[in-house]
Design a protein around this motif. Sequence first.
Motif, PDB file in Angstrom:
ATOM      1  N   LEU A  49       0.603  -0.919   0.033  1.00  0.00           N
ATOM      2  CA  LEU A  49       0.127  -0.436  -0.298  1.00  0.00           C
ATOM      3  C   LEU A  49       0.759   1.570   0.060  1.00  0.00           C
ATOM      4  N   VAL A  50       0.833   2.641  -0.401  1.00  0.00           N
ATOM      5  CA  VAL A  50       1.001   3.891  -0.431  1.00  0.00           C
ATOM      6  C   VAL A  50       0.303   4.203   0.206  1.00  0.00           C
ATOM      7  N   VAL A  51       0.938   5.130   0.938  1.00  0.00           N
ATOM      8  CA  VAL A  51      -0.571   6.542   1.247  1.00  0.00           C
ATOM      9  C   VAL A  51       0.792   7.857   0.844  1.00  0.00           C
ATOM     10  N   MET A  52      -0.049   8.563   0.209  1.00  0.00           N
ATOM     11  CA  MET A  52       0.426   9.697  -0.738  1.00  0.00           C
ATOM     12  C   MET A  52      -0.009  10.478  -0.380  1.00  0.00           C
ATOM     13  N   ASP A  53       0.479  11.706  -0.483  1.00  0.00           N
ATOM     14  CA  ASP A  53       0.124  12.487  -0.159  1.00  0.00           C
ATOM     15  C   ASP A  53       0.078  13.766  -1.649  1.00  0.00           C
ATOM     16  N   ILE A  54      -0.982  14.506  -1.035  1.00  0.00           N
ATOM     17  CA  ILE A  54      -1.592  15.922  -2.600  1.00  0.00           C
ATOM     18  C   ILE A  54      -0.953  15.982  -3.189  1.00  0.00           C
ATOM     19  N   THR A  55      -0.599  17.080  -2.869  1.00  0.00           N
ATOM     20  CA  THR A  55       0.301  18.363  -2.823  1.00  0.00           C
ATOM     21  C   THR A  55       2.083  18.607  -2.194  1.00  0.00           C
ATOM     22  N   MET A  56       3.067  18.259  -3.864  1.00  0.00           N
ATOM     23  CA  MET A  56       4.139  18.203  -3.152  1.00  0.00           C
ATOM     24  C   MET A  56       4.736  18.507  -4.255  1.00  0.00           C
ATOM     25  N   PRO A  57       6.751  19.124  -3.973  1.00  0.00           N
ATOM     26  CA  PRO A  57       7.139  19.481  -5.003  1.00  0.00           C
ATOM     27  C   PRO A  57       7.780  18.624  -5.850  1.00  0.00           C
ATOM     28  N   GLU A  58       8.464  18.978  -7.571  1.00  0.00           N
ATOM     29  CA  GLU A  58       8.948  17.775  -8.216  1.00  0.00           C
ATOM     30  C   GLU A  58       7.570  17.257  -9.009  1.00  0.00           C
ATOM     31  N   MET A  59       6.751  16.240  -7.719  1.00  0.00           N
ATOM     32  CA  MET A  59       5.718  15.688  -8.680  1.00  0.00           C
ATOM     33  C   MET A  59       4.745  15.446  -7.697  1.00  0.00           C
ATOM     34  N   ASP A  60       3.343  16.276  -7.477  1.00  0.00           N
ATOM     35  CA  ASP A  60       2.281  15.498  -6.551  1.00  0.00           C
ATOM     36  C   ASP A  60       2.304  14.544  -6.983  1.00  0.00           C
ATOM     37  N   GLY A  61       1.344  13.777  -6.379  1.00  0.00           N
ATOM     38  CA  GLY A  61       0.361  12.340  -5.947  1.00  0.00           C
ATOM     39  C   GLY A  61      -0.139  12.310  -6.632  1.00  0.00           C
ATOM     40  N   ILE A  62      -0.719  12.883  -7.747  1.00  0.00           N
ATOM     41  CA  ILE A  62      -2.357  12.957  -8.449  1.00  0.00           C
ATOM     42  C   ILE A  62      -0.650  11.958 -10.310  1.00  0.00           C
ATOM     43  N   GLU A  63      -0.387  13.164 -10.244  1.00  0.00           N
ATOM     44  CA  GLU A  63       0.629  12.475 -10.840  1.00  0.00           C
ATOM     45  C   GLU A  63       1.525  11.282 -10.779  1.00  0.00           C
ATOM     46  N   ALA A  64       1.978  10.980  -9.391  1.00  0.00           N
ATOM     47  CA  ALA A  64       2.737   9.949  -9.043  1.00  0.00           C
ATOM     48  C   ALA A  64       1.424   8.576  -9.457  1.00  0.00           C
ATOM     49  N   VAL A  65       0.682   8.940  -9.021  1.00  0.00           N
ATOM     50  CA  VAL A  65      -0.749   7.831  -8.937  1.00  0.00           C
ATOM     51  C   VAL A  65      -0.901   6.832 -10.116  1.00  0.00           C
ATOM     52  N   LYS A  66      -0.602   8.284 -11.344  1.00  0.00           N
ATOM     53  CA  LYS A  66      -1.001   7.951 -12.222  1.00  0.00           C
ATOM     54  C   LYS A  66       0.172   6.940 -13.149  1.00  0.00           C
ATOM     55  N   LYS A  67       1.375   7.764 -12.573  1.00  0.00           N
ATOM     56  CA  LYS A  67       2.615   6.512 -13.001  1.00  0.00           C
ATOM     57  C   LYS A  67       3.009   5.203 -12.116  1.00  0.00           C
ATOM     58  N   ILE A  68       2.639   4.926 -11.473  1.00  0.00           N
ATOM     59  CA  ILE A  68       3.023   4.070 -10.392  1.00  0.00           C
ATOM     60  C   ILE A  68       1.395   2.847 -10.958  1.00  0.00           C
ATOM     61  N   LYS A  69       0.580   3.764 -11.271  1.00  0.00           N
ATOM     62  CA  LYS A  69      -0.806   2.191 -11.860  1.00  0.00           C
ATOM     63  C   LYS A  69      -0.311   2.001 -13.166  1.00  0.00           C
ATOM     64  N   ALA A  70       0.790   2.823 -14.057  1.00  0.00           N
ATOM     65  CA  ALA A  70       0.924   2.667 -15.466  1.00  0.00           C
ATOM     66  C   ALA A  70       1.979   1.389 -15.384  1.00  0.00           C
TER      67      ALA A  70
END
Length: 119
Positions: A49-70
């Motif tokens: 499981l990943v517990v992911m913040d939404i707002t972060m520098p460099e790459m936000d949580g939404i972008e990271a979710v897309k990349k991890i799910k890919a």
Amino acid sequence: MGGILIVDDAAFMRMMIKDILTKNGFKVCGEAENGAVAVDVYSDLKPDLVVMDITMPEMDGIEAVKKIKAKDSSAKIIMCSAMGQQAMVIDAIQAGARDFIVKPFQPERVVEAVKKALG
């Protein structure tokens, strides 16, 4: 490896989540300070499981979710959001996140969301 990966740009927030999880018998396998790092370490750690913040520098949580799910379509991700980020939470859920918890964290809600996501 398994366990939970905590992603938040604030070290004290990671510590707070880690504290709640370990006190409730969950294993934390790693931490990341932004989405880019999370995407990098995901493959190595293979967290349950990943517990992911939404707002972060460099790459936000939404972008990271897309990349991890890919990388891993079965990835389980819970988002952490501050009050007033409903639109972003919806984006994250559409990107593949399972659930969200709102800051300031209520330990019971965190545990409930984690248990639910891990099934």
